[in-house]
Design an enzyme around this catalytic site. Structure first.
Site, short mmCIF file in Angstrom:
data_model
loop_
_atom_site.label_atom_id
_atom_site.label_comp_id
_atom_site.label_asym_id
_atom_site.label_seq_id
_atom_site.Cartn_x
_atom_site.Cartn_y
_atom_site.Cartn_z
N ARG A 66 18.93 10.88 -0.49
CA ARG A 66 18.44 12.03 0.28
C ARG A 66 19.58 12.83 0.86
NH1 ARG A 66 15.39 9.21 5.48
NH2 ARG A 66 17.04 7.79 6.11
N ASP A 110 10.88 -0.42 13.18
CA ASP A 110 10.86 0.96 13.66
C ASP A 110 11.32 0.93 15.12
OD1 ASP A 110 10.01 2.40 11.41
OD2 ASP A 110 7.92 1.82 11.76
N TYR A 157 12.99 -5.50 9.29
CA TYR A 157 13.07 -4.08 9.60
C TYR A 157 12.22 -3.77 10.81
CZ TYR A 157 12.84 0.96 9.26
OH TYR A 157 12.92 2.30 9.54
N ARG A 178 0.86 -1.18 0.00
CA ARG A 178 0.00 0.00 0.00
C ARG A 178 0.90 1.23 0.00
NH1 ARG A 178 -0.43 2.17 5.18
NH2 ARG A 178 0.47 0.88 6.83
#
Length: 370
Positions: A280, A354, A352, A172
């Protein structure tokens, strides 16, 4: 000395377990191959600016218990993550929202306009089950957004074409029909005033910590130092790559000190075109806009370059495709047979995390072993 618990790695996962163990009166030893604690959230003060050595880390969570926990170690500011994307010199707000859509399409003014345009562009995938990331992205947001803001960035990040990446990577995509530039939906968000390292220092209070110490220089010695071992390094290396090498993506950082007060006006700007090699630029002072550092006549920026990982490099991201997931399952089966060693963190569990997920996973493990 014999310890109750040896923690291999001095990042947030180990620090959380260490803090819980010390509260229960356990003797804890932490070893770390780097010359500092705090893992990839390590920050250091450079001429009054808190420098995030390994890239941007913004703490965000919906879990009040986790938020209260981290705030018990440091005061957090009200930083809101509002990254900007630069595509061929044109700036777009992230995540995809009305600011983005009105910039991409001149005739899109209302949420209804945006919804209609996205639907029209996504219709090229009507009746087709996406087989790769490119098709999945187009089916969700259409070709214009995909080409400008997803394709180049993603191919740089993963080192391969979007047509070679699984659709599951972006099941998504955030699409907001509002003018809200806040990247996260979580209720709580911020950065510790003074940086993250202070938090890890407090969490390790009461532990013995040895830096510049590589577990693999004398593996058997360290395994015999404690009743239980929590290993947060790469799981395949622990087993001497017996089943084969797992794949990771690495990062390379180039930092510059500039004699300007304000280089880019934002903490993070993504560069989404494929031809620019970095993904970035981070301008560190903007993570703490309330600090006196914001008005200093100089600044620190870091360019972040994705890199192919090889043994000896720092692994940052697990490549959780079908092949690597199957290989990890073999290592997980070996790990489950260990009586003394427990595998944790993003490298030990090949996933992964957070930061809030890291704390929750560490809490769960701490409950089972302390």
């Amino acid at each position: 000395m014999n310890y109750d618990l040896l923690l291999v790695g001095a990042g947030l996962f180990s620090a959380t377990i260490a803090h819980e163990a010390v509260k229960k009166g356990k003797k804890v030893l932490v070893i770390e191959k780097r010359d500092h604690i705090a893992g990839n959230i390590y920050t250091e003060n450079v001429k009054g600016i808190n420098f995030h050595k390994y890239g941007a880390h913004i703490f965000h969570t919906d879990n009040k218990e986790v938020w209260d926990y981290v705030n018990s170690f440091a005061e957090f500011n009200r930083y809101t993550n509002c990254p900007v994307a630069n595509f061929k010199g044109i700036l777009y707000n992230l995540p995809f929202n009305m600011n983005t859509f009105t910039k991409i399409w001149d005739d899109v003014i209302t949420p209804q306009d945006a919804k209609k345009r996205i639907s029209e562009q996504a219709s090229e995938m009507a009746g087709i089950t996406p087989k790769n990331l490119e098709e999945q992205a187009i089916s969700l947001v259409g070709r214009d957004i995909y080409e400008r803001l997803i394709k180049g960035y993603t191919e740089k990040q993963w080192g391969r074409s979007c047509t070679e990446l699984p659709a599951s990577i972006i099941k998504r995509l955030p699409v907001r029909l509002t003018f809200d530039n806040n990247y996260f939906n979580d209720r709580y968000q911020g950065i510790p005033i003074g940086g993250y390292t202070q938090i890890i220092e407090k969490m390790f209070e009461g532990c013995d910590v040895q830096l510049n110490t590589d577990f693999f220089d004398d593996k058997e010695k360290w395994l015999n130092m404690a009743d239980k071992v929590v290993y947060t390094g790469t799981i395949d290396k622990f087993f001497d790559y017996s089943e084969g090498e797992l794949e990771y993506r690495s990062l390379r950082f180039e930092t510059e000190n500039l004699d300007v007060e304000n280089f880019q006006g934002n903490a993070v700007i993504n560069y989404t075109e494929r031809e620019i090699p970095y993904t970035r630029i981070i301008e560190h002072k903007h993570f703490e806009p309330e600090s006196s550092a914001i008005s200093k006549p100089f600044t620190i920026i870091t360019k972040e370059y994705p890199a192919t990982w090889k043994q000896g490099d720092e692994p940052y991201y697990a490549v959780n495709d079908e092949k690597n997931s199957a290989l990890y399952a073999k290592y997980k089966a070996l790990a489950d047979k260990q009586d003394k060693v427990i595998f944790g963190g993003r490298l030990g569990m090949y996933k992964y995390f957070d930061m809030d997920d890291t704390i929750i996973a560490a809490w769960d493990l701490a409950k089972s072993i302390i």
